[in-house]
Design an enzyme around this catalytic site. Structure first.
Site, PDB file in Angstrom:
ATOM      1  N   HIS A  82      44.980  38.727  31.814  1.00  0.00           N
ATOM      2  CA  HIS A  82      44.022  39.632  32.445  1.00  0.00           C
ATOM      3  C   HIS A  82      44.346  41.074  32.076  1.00  0.00           C
ATOM      4  O   HIS A  82      45.496  41.486  32.082  1.00  0.00           O
ATOM      5  CB  HIS A  82      44.053  39.492  33.970  1.00  0.00           C
ATOM      6  CG  HIS A  82      43.073  40.388  34.663  1.00  0.00           C
ATOM      7  ND1 HIS A  82      41.744  40.080  34.770  1.00  0.00           N
ATOM      8  CD2 HIS A  82      43.225  41.607  35.226  1.00  0.00           C
ATOM      9  CE1 HIS A  82      41.114  41.072  35.388  1.00  0.00           C
ATOM     10  NE2 HIS A  82      41.980  42.009  35.672  1.00  0.00           N
ATOM     11  N   ASP A 161      35.352  38.675  47.533  1.00  0.00           N
ATOM     12  CA  ASP A 161      35.680  39.794  46.652  1.00  0.00           C
ATOM     13  C   ASP A 161      34.425  40.408  46.041  1.00  0.00           C
ATOM     14  O   ASP A 161      34.322  41.624  45.916  1.00  0.00           O
ATOM     15  CB  ASP A 161      36.640  39.348  45.541  1.00  0.00           C
ATOM     16  CG  ASP A 161      36.866  40.466  44.534  1.00  0.00           C
ATOM     17  OD1 ASP A 161      37.436  41.500  44.929  1.00  0.00           O
ATOM     18  OD2 ASP A 161      36.439  40.342  43.368  1.00  0.00           O
ATOM     19  N   ARG A 168      33.087  48.597  47.955  1.00  0.00           N
ATOM     20  CA  ARG A 168      34.103  49.588  47.581  1.00  0.00           C
ATOM     21  C   ARG A 168      33.580  50.533  46.517  1.00  0.00           C
ATOM     22  O   ARG A 168      33.847  51.734  46.531  1.00  0.00           O
ATOM     23  CB  ARG A 168      35.361  48.883  47.060  1.00  0.00           C
ATOM     24  CG  ARG A 168      36.189  48.217  48.160  1.00  0.00           C
ATOM     25  CD  ARG A 168      37.238  47.282  47.573  1.00  0.00           C
ATOM     26  NE  ARG A 168      38.109  47.939  46.631  1.00  0.00           N
ATOM     27  CZ  ARG A 168      38.682  47.334  45.585  1.00  0.00           C
ATOM     28  NH1 ARG A 168      38.489  46.050  45.373  1.00  0.00           N
ATOM     29  NH2 ARG A 168      39.456  48.002  44.778  1.00  0.00           N
ATOM     30  N   SER A 183      42.062  41.988  44.932  1.00  0.00           N
ATOM     31  CA  SER A 183      40.796  41.676  44.265  1.00  0.00           C
ATOM     32  C   SER A 183      41.057  40.930  42.957  1.00  0.00           C
ATOM     33  O   SER A 183      40.486  39.865  42.696  1.00  0.00           O
ATOM     34  CB  SER A 183      40.041  42.986  44.007  1.00  0.00           C
ATOM     35  OG  SER A 183      38.968  42.801  43.126  1.00  0.00           O
ATOM     36  N   LYS A 187      40.966  36.368  42.316  1.00  0.00           N
ATOM     37  CA  LYS A 187      40.159  35.743  41.260  1.00  0.00           C
ATOM     38  C   LYS A 187      41.029  34.953  40.295  1.00  0.00           C
ATOM     39  O   LYS A 187      40.647  33.897  39.803  1.00  0.00           O
ATOM     40  CB  LYS A 187      39.379  36.820  40.485  1.00  0.00           C
ATOM     41  CG  LYS A 187      38.206  37.367  41.288  1.00  0.00           C
ATOM     42  CD  LYS A 187      37.459  38.451  40.530  1.00  0.00           C
ATOM     43  CE  LYS A 187      38.214  39.753  40.522  1.00  0.00           C
ATOM     44  NZ  LYS A 187      37.426  40.966  40.687  1.00  0.00           N
TER      45      LYS A 187
END
Ligand code: URA
Ligand code: CA
Length: 434
Positions: A82, A161, A168, A183, A187
């Site tokens: 990620h 989320d 947000r 967050s 995921k």
């Protein structure tokens, strides 16, 4: 329990219990808690913070707000990667084939680009025929067959989320380390791979503008990963300039192909070798990172990594002849060169500015519904520490939008900081967090 008291508690910096956290996540997701109360709570969290247990409980509550993806049928140690979002960051398209060529299963659910950062799914779509909406069974079978698959998110993963992140985004409550960590990690944990490498970007094009913040975020995410039983490593990397030379979808796929051939830009190549070596160690394929790096390099030299990419494209329905002949990629029809107005050394290239410029040319989304021009984008001709003379080529623009050229040219020129040579050499890999 009621939401008013929870807001009041966090306002006074008290620690929220697991039950309270579950209560507001569930309540907001199912609509019993309205936006205005959730906004107030998020702002209190931004100001007062969450400790690691609260952050863990928040991650857990979001994780179980929706579907989780069972990948236990994939054989071997499944790895995932990620990035917190860079500019011109083509890493996944190189890293995937590289580690898959080493027999390490790379099973990744990717996203689309938004704003100034690109998305792997959009990039892949510049290869005609490419299916990026695999069924769960194809995702699993493909990974077992060729050790690699990339697809969009299936099922209803972390709906909490999705809803909280959207709120947000409009209430100035994005930039809190606990909120970002929970967050991202909810995921990632929802998809049950075994090991995860996090590329945490720092610099002008990133969420985290300085190393201290990036380090806090990295430590939090690594700790969360460990608490959920996932082998997790974070690498803090520099975004004081875009990664590689290409920014834009087709352009970045071509750059990935070049890199898999061993002819890519130095920084992109280095990042892929560093991340890949860590994944091979995390996945028990290599004893240490030196050995792993050699193995990865061998996969490039032998052509196996490039072949793996072709195999992956073919298996997901894409036209692999594009990989053999990158001239087949259709770039936008207007090509315009941008020249330097100054002489000196490139000190930095504002990645945010370049990302925005590329978006304006058609390569990125203004809103979720924007339609992309996959052939548009920017090719940089100068990078940090290069010397430029007045009138030297800085970059080349590709677009169909003639009306954007003037503004974008200025944005690119303004993104280049040109002057005295930097005292210290550019450091791509800033820190590693285990
Ligand atoms: N990316 C995410 O998915 N969530 C955040 O909060 C920030 C970046
Ligand atoms: Ca690039």
């Amino acid at each position: 329990m009621n939401i008013y008291d929870i807001i009041e508690k966090k306002k006074h910096s008290e620690v929220l219990t697991k039950d309270e956290i579950n209560y507001f996540v569930e309540g907001y997701t199912n609509g019993t808690i309205p936006d205005y109360q959730m906004s107030a709570l998020l702002m209190a969290i931004c100001i007062q913070g969450l400790d690691i247990d609260e952050t863990y409980n928040l991650t857990n509550a979001m994780l179980y707000s929706g579907d989780t993806i069972d990948l236990s049928e994939i054989k071997g140690v499944k790895v995932d990667k990620h990035s917190t979002g860079g500019v011109g960051d083509t890493t996944s398209l190189v890293l995937g084939p590289l580690v898959a060529a080493c027999d390490l299963p790379f099973a990744k659910m990717s996203g689309r680009g938004l704003g100034h950062t690109g998305g792997t799914l959009d990039k892949l779509e510049s290869i005609p025929g490419m299916n990026i909406n695999l069924t769960m069974s194809d995702f699993i079978n493909n990974t077992n067959k060729i050790k690699m698959a990339i697809t969009g998110q299936t099922g209803d993963v972390t709906p909490a989320d999705k809803k909280i992140y959207a709120l947000r985004d409009t209430t100035a409550t994005v930039d809190n380390v606990s909120l970002i960590s929970s967050s991202i990690m909810s995921k990632k944990i929802a998809v049950d791979t075994d090991a995860l490498i996090l590329d945490v970007k720092v610099g002008s094009g990133a969420f985290m503008k300085n190393v201290e913040e990036a380090e806090k975020l990295s430590k939090m995410m690594v700790e969360l990963g460990h608490k959920f039983g996932r082998r997790t490593v974070a690498v803090i990397t520099n975004m004081d300039e875009p990664l590689g030379l290409a920014i834009g979808n087709s352009l970045e796929v071509i750059e990935a192909i070049d890199t898999l051939k061993g002819q890519g830009p130095k920084d992109l190549t280095e990042l892929c070798l560093v991340l890949g070596a860590k994944l091979l160690v995390l996945g028990n394929k290599c004893e240490n990172e030196e050995v792993a790096r050699e193995l990865l390099q061998e996969k490039i030299t032998s052509g196996e990594a490039l072949n793996k990419f072709k195999e992956f494209v073919r298996l997901q329905g894409g036209d692999a002849s594009y990989i053999d002949d990158v001239n087949k990629f259709k770039l936008s029809s207007i090509k315009k060169e941008v020249y330097s107005e100054k002489e000196g050394y490139v000190k930095s290239i504002n990645a945010l500015g370049i990302g925005e410029a590329s978006k304006d040319l058609g390569a990125g989304r203004e809103t979720k519904d924007s339609i992309l021009d996959l052939g548009s984008g920017i090719m940089l001709n100068k990078k940090i520490d290069d010397f430029v003379k007045k009138g030297d080529l800085l970059a080349t623009i590709y677009t169909e939008k003639s009306e954007e050229i003037e503004d974008v040219t200025k944005m690119i020129i303004d993104s280049y900081d040109i002057g005295e040579k930097n005292k210290e050499a550019y450091k791509l890999i800033i820190k590693e967090i285990y």
